[in-house]
Design an enzyme around this catalytic site. Structure first.
Site, short mmCIF file in Angstrom:
data_model
loop_
_atom_site.label_atom_id
_atom_site.label_comp_id
_atom_site.label_asym_id
_atom_site.label_seq_id
_atom_site.Cartn_x
_atom_site.Cartn_y
_atom_site.Cartn_z
N GLU A 99 7.81 48.39 128.33
CA GLU A 99 9.28 48.28 128.51
C GLU A 99 9.48 46.74 128.82
O GLU A 99 10.04 46.15 128.63
CB GLU A 99 9.07 48.45 130.30
CG GLU A 99 9.79 50.38 130.53
CD GLU A 99 10.19 50.36 131.81
OE1 GLU A 99 10.91 52.06 131.71
OE2 GLU A 99 9.83 50.12 132.82
N ASP B 259 13.60 47.74 130.84
CA ASP B 259 13.51 49.18 131.90
C ASP B 259 15.21 48.89 132.08
O ASP B 259 15.63 50.01 131.16
CB ASP B 259 13.64 49.22 133.33
CG ASP B 259 13.75 50.25 133.85
OD1 ASP B 259 13.59 51.31 133.78
OD2 ASP B 259 14.78 50.51 134.63
N GLU C 214 9.33 43.11 132.58
CA GLU C 214 9.81 44.98 132.81
C GLU C 214 10.78 45.47 133.04
O GLU C 214 11.86 46.25 132.91
CB GLU C 214 8.12 45.39 133.39
CG GLU C 214 8.44 46.84 133.83
CD GLU C 214 7.02 47.46 134.87
OE1 GLU C 214 6.91 46.49 135.19
OE2 GLU C 214 7.95 48.67 135.45
#
Lengths: 228, 228
Positions: B121, B50, B46
């Site tokens: 993400e 992101d 993640e």
């Protein structure tokens, strides 16, 4: 046009688009005084460069450090924070290239940390547009990621108050205490002067625009003194 | 192992590394109950995803919209905010793939918006690692950037309170007023119920964990009603 050759030689890359390189150094205040100037200011480039920097740093951390996400985030914050970027911009002689208004110039704008940091992000954005991702990546490896080992070795990714607490507990078996010495200025521009001590021994003082900022400044100054 | 074929067919990409794809859907709570499970949870993915999402969206905005940086930032925020990502994750059937603890399952964890957004993400991070930047870019174009025109056309990038104020001023020549109806719950989990009205006409109500969040929720509900 300013001669950017020294900068280009230093980083080992020559820009194809000279206007783009020039735009990196145009602060919005300059355009207020030079309305006929043919280029935009650097804020859109900064918007792009910030994201390029973020991904390149993030991917490097992901691939080379097995640490949990929370720790990687602290490493990244230490690398991409304004202070670090401003420091890099100064070593690359950015203050000599930056174009600001006369007013900004008088108030020291050319060397303000956040203007330097913004220009460095704009420069990264311009490198990415002109040379591509790999060129931006090389620049970031040589100039930003090169600071990572030092940051980790000296715990610079940990906030100063936590670092000071660790230090005083290890060396004195005691937690530091913060006192607000004064609170001055109008509501929208308060200044807090904070002292940090263990028992009656003063370790440092700092000033900030909030109590918390004053404490961080005091802890930073204490660490500098203790680790001399 | 879960069969991810429907997901892969839907996005038109088949993962080489099956473990990586599986890891996307492992919430940290699942590992607490399955300590011998051979894969990590999805938080590092993640962290990477992101930043991949941020750069791809940023570059698209930079290249296709001449707007000032401040406006591009509001477009980007609307695209990458948790709510938008969760919505995309649901259309891709993520709730059926997510692995959470029994406790998390009972409290509805499988469909919590932030778990969905985080998994999306992580998925983008995994796509970038497995297929490369161009594959991640294609996915983001088809699933995230595809929402941009609708966001801009409906001013969804402007915060609900500003949008409501614009609307009531244009249609009623008057500014909305917010009242806190109640404040409940312990200090660490307060709930504010807020009403928004013009003169004595109630436009909507909302609940949030701060006064400001309650106002935003009330404005959102008012806009939904007014724009029906």
């Amino acid at each position: 046009m300013i001669d950017f050759t020294p900068l280009e030689e230093r980083i080992g890359y020559s820009f194809k688009d000279r206007d783009l390189l020039q735009q990196v150094f145009i602060h919005r205040s300059y355009l207020n005084e030079h309305r006929a100037f043919p280029l935009e200011h650097n804020e859109r480039l900064e918007f792009l460069g910030d994201a390029v920097l973020e991904l390149i740093v993030t991917e490097h951390l992901y691939r080379h450090y097995p640490n949990p996400e929370g720790e990687l985030t602290t490493y990244r914050s230490a690398l991409v924070k304004g202070e670090t970027l401003a420091q890099i911009a100064v070593t690359l002689d950015f203050p000599n290239y930056l174009m600001v208004s006369k007013g900004e110039e008088k108030s020291g704008g050319r060397t303000k940390a956040y203007l330097m940091a913004n220009a460095l992000e704009a420069f990264i954005g311009a490198l990415h547009l002109d040379g591509g991702y790999a060129i931006a990546e090389q620049f970031i490896h040589e100039n930003v990621l090169s600071m990572l080992e030092n940051i980790i070795a000296n715990n610079l990714h940990i906030d100063p108050k936590s670092r000071l607490q660790e230090y005083t507990q290890e060396h004195f078996g005691i937690t530091p205490h913060y006192d607000v010495l004064s609170e001055t200025g109008p509501d929208h521009a308060k200044e807090f002067t904070v002292l940090v001590r263990i028992n009656d021994r003063e370790l440092g003082r700092g000033v900030g625009n909030s109590k918390q900022a004053g404490q961080v400044a005091a802890a930073t100054s204490a660490l500098e003194e203790l680790l001399k």
